[in-house]
Design an enzyme around this catalytic site. Structure first.
Site, PDB file in Angstrom:
ATOM      1  N   CYS A 130      -0.947   8.145  -0.597  1.00  0.00           N
ATOM      2  CA  CYS A 130       0.562   8.664  -0.211  1.00  0.00           C
ATOM      3  C   CYS A 130       1.416   8.074  -1.413  1.00  0.00           C
ATOM      4  CB  CYS A 130       0.995   8.541   0.963  1.00  0.00           C
ATOM      5  SG  CYS A 130       0.610   6.685   1.720  1.00  0.00           S
ATOM      6  N   HIS A 243       8.214   7.023   2.386  1.00  0.00           N
ATOM      7  CA  HIS A 243       8.079   5.829   1.399  1.00  0.00           C
ATOM      8  C   HIS A 243       8.968   5.824   0.427  1.00  0.00           C
ATOM      9  CE1 HIS A 243       4.340   4.956   3.563  1.00  0.00           C
ATOM     10  NE2 HIS A 243       3.561   5.256   2.738  1.00  0.00           N
TER      11      HIS A 243
HETATM   12  C1  2RA Z   1      -0.392   3.207   4.003  1.00  0.00           C
HETATM   13  N1  2RA Z   1      -0.776   4.446   1.846  1.00  0.00           N
HETATM   14  O1  2RA Z   1       0.802   3.584   3.692  1.00  0.00           O
HETATM   15  C2  2RA Z   1      -1.377   3.667   2.889  1.00  0.00           C
HETATM   16  C3  2RA Z   1      -2.361   4.708   3.781  1.00  0.00           C
HETATM   17  N2  2RA Z   1      -1.670   5.845   4.165  1.00  0.00           N
HETATM   18  O2  2RA Z   1      -0.650   2.713   4.834  1.00  0.00           O
END
Ligand code: 2RA
Length: 340
Positions: A130, A243
Site C-alpha cells: 500500500c 497512509h
Molecule cells: C501495513 N503496508 O501498512 C502494510 C501491509 N498492509 O501494515
C-alpha cells in the site's frame, strides 16, 4: 459479456473493499464467488445491492472462472494461488508473496499498465504494498519529466494496514486513556499505538531497516525504474485509515515546483490540493473512501540542486490495495482478456 470473478478473503478489510469497488466501478461481472476460510463459512458480505454468502476457499474449484482477486495473506496465497492459476483463473494477489518474482508482473496501472501483458507466464499478477502504490503514482509522471535520482520517504501509516485487530486495538487503547478502569491487551503492536507512533512495520532486516522499508525500495524500482535510489522510514501512527508520506525527491535536472504541480495536476490517479494556507493540504481523515492519491505541500528543496518535497496521502485500503487490484483487473480485461 462479462467475467466470472472470484474474491478470496472476502470477509477481511481489503476483501470487502474489493467487492465495494467492483460494484462502484461496475466492473463487468457475469458471475461472482466470494471465498473465505472454513471458520468464516457462510458469512454474508455485500456486493453492491446484493448480499452474498462466503464459500469455502479450501474446496473451491477455480475451473471456468476468469479472474480471482486474492486478499488472504502470503501463507494462504502460497497454497491457493497455484490452484487458481493452474485452473486458468488469473490471480491478482494483494500479498507480498509474488511481488519480487521476475516472472510475475507487479502493477500500478497509472505507472506500468503494459506489465499486465506478462501475466501468462504464471497466470498471476502482483499488487504492490500500500505504501508503495500511492507513492509511485506521484513519482512516475515526475520521473518521466525530470528523471529521479533518489527518493527519501517517511511514512505515517494507519493501523488498518495491520488488519481488523489493529483497528480494535487503537480503539480500545484510546478509550482506556479516558477510563483508567478499562483494561486492554496488546495483540498487534508491542507498544501502545494510542497517542503514540511506532517506527517499526513488519520484520527487522539485517541492515536495521524493516521489511516494509525494504518493500518500498524494491517495489519502486520494479514498477518505475531500477535506477532510482530509495530510502524509507515506515512509521505506524494512531490513524484508522489513510497512509500519509513525506517524500523528498532528487532529480537528474532541475524541476520547478510550479511545473511539478502542473504535471501532478494532469497525472492519472492524482488529486493536487496544495495551497500555502491553513487547511490548504490533505490529511488522512479526508482521503478515506476516495480513489485518489492526494498531493500537497509541493515545494523546492533548496538544500540540493534539483530537489523537491511533497506530501502524499491516500486510502490504504483502496489505492493501497483493493482499488489497485480492481484497476489491474480492468487493465487486464481491456488489454488482454477481452470479452465480446
Ligand atoms: C501495513 N503496508 O501498512 C502494510 C501491509 N498492509 O501494515
Amino acid at each position: 459479456m462479462g467475467y466470472k470473478v472470484v474474491v478470496a478473503g472476502a470477509t477481511g478489510n481489503v476483501g470487502r473493499e474489493m467487492l465495494n469497488i467492483l460494484a462502484e466501478r461496475q466492473f463487468p461481472v457475469d458471475e461472482i464467488a466470494v471465498l473465505a476460510s472454513r471458520r468464516s463459512l457462510g458469512t454474508e458480505v455485500s456486493f453492491g445491492e446484493r448480499t452474498l454468502k462466503t464459500e469455502d476457499l479450501d474446496t473451491f474449484d477455480f475451473t471456468g472462472w476468469d479472474i480471482a482477486l486474492f486478499a488472504i495473506g502470503s501463507d494462504a496465497t502460497k497454497k491457493y494461488a497455484p490452484k487458481s492459476a493452474a485452473a486458468g483463473c488469473v490471480v491478482i494477489d494483494n500479498s507480498s508473496l509474488y511481488r519480487y518474482d521476475p516472472d510475475i508482473p507487479l502493477v500500478v496501472p497509472e505507472c506500468n499498465p503494459e506489465a499486465v501483458e506478462q501475466y501468462a507466464k504464471k497466470n498471476i499478477i502482483a499488487n504492490p504494498n500500500c505504501s508503495t502504490a500511492q507513492m509511485v503514482v506521484a513519482l512516475k509522471p515526475l520521473h518521466e519529466r525530470a528523471r529521479i535520482k533518489r527518493v527519501v520517504v517517511s511514512t505515517y501509516q494507519s493501523v488498518s494496514g495491520s488488519g481488523k485487530d489493529a483497528i480494535d486495538e487503537l480503539w480500545d487503547q484510546t478509550k482506556a486513556q479516558y477510563n483508567p478502569t478499562a483494561d486492554y491487551e496488546r495483540k498487534v503492536y508491542t507498544k501502545d499505538i494510542a497517542f503514540n507512533v511506532i517506527p517499526h512495520i513488519d520484520k527487522f532486516m539485517e541492515d536495521g531497516s524493516t521489511k516494509e522499508e525494504w518493500k518500498m525500495v524494491v517495489e519502486t524500482k520494479k514498477i518505475v525504474d531500477p535506477s532510482i535510489k530509495v530510502t524509507a522510514t515506515c512509521v505506524r501512527v494512531p490513524v484508522f485509515v489513510g497512509h500519509s508520506e513525506a517524500v523528498n525527491i532528487e532529480f537528474e535536472e532541475f524541476l520547478d515546483e510550479d511545473e511539478a504541480r502542473d504535471i501532478l495536476r494532469e497525472a492519472p490517479g492524482v488529486m493536487v490540493i496544495d495551497k500555502r494556507e491553513d487547511g490548504g493540504y490533505v490529511t488522512p481523515r479526508e482521503c478515506v473512501g476516495d480513489y485518489a492519491t492526494f498531493i500537497s505541500r509541493i515545494r523546492q528543496d533548496s538544500t540540493i540542486d534539483n530537489g523537491l518535497n511533497l506530501w502524499c496521502v491516500s486510502d490504504n485500503l483502496r489505492k493501497g490495495a483493493a482499488l489497485n487490484a480492481v484497476q489491474i483487473a480492468e487493465t487486464l480485461g481491456n488489454r488482454v482478456l477481452k470479452k465480446g
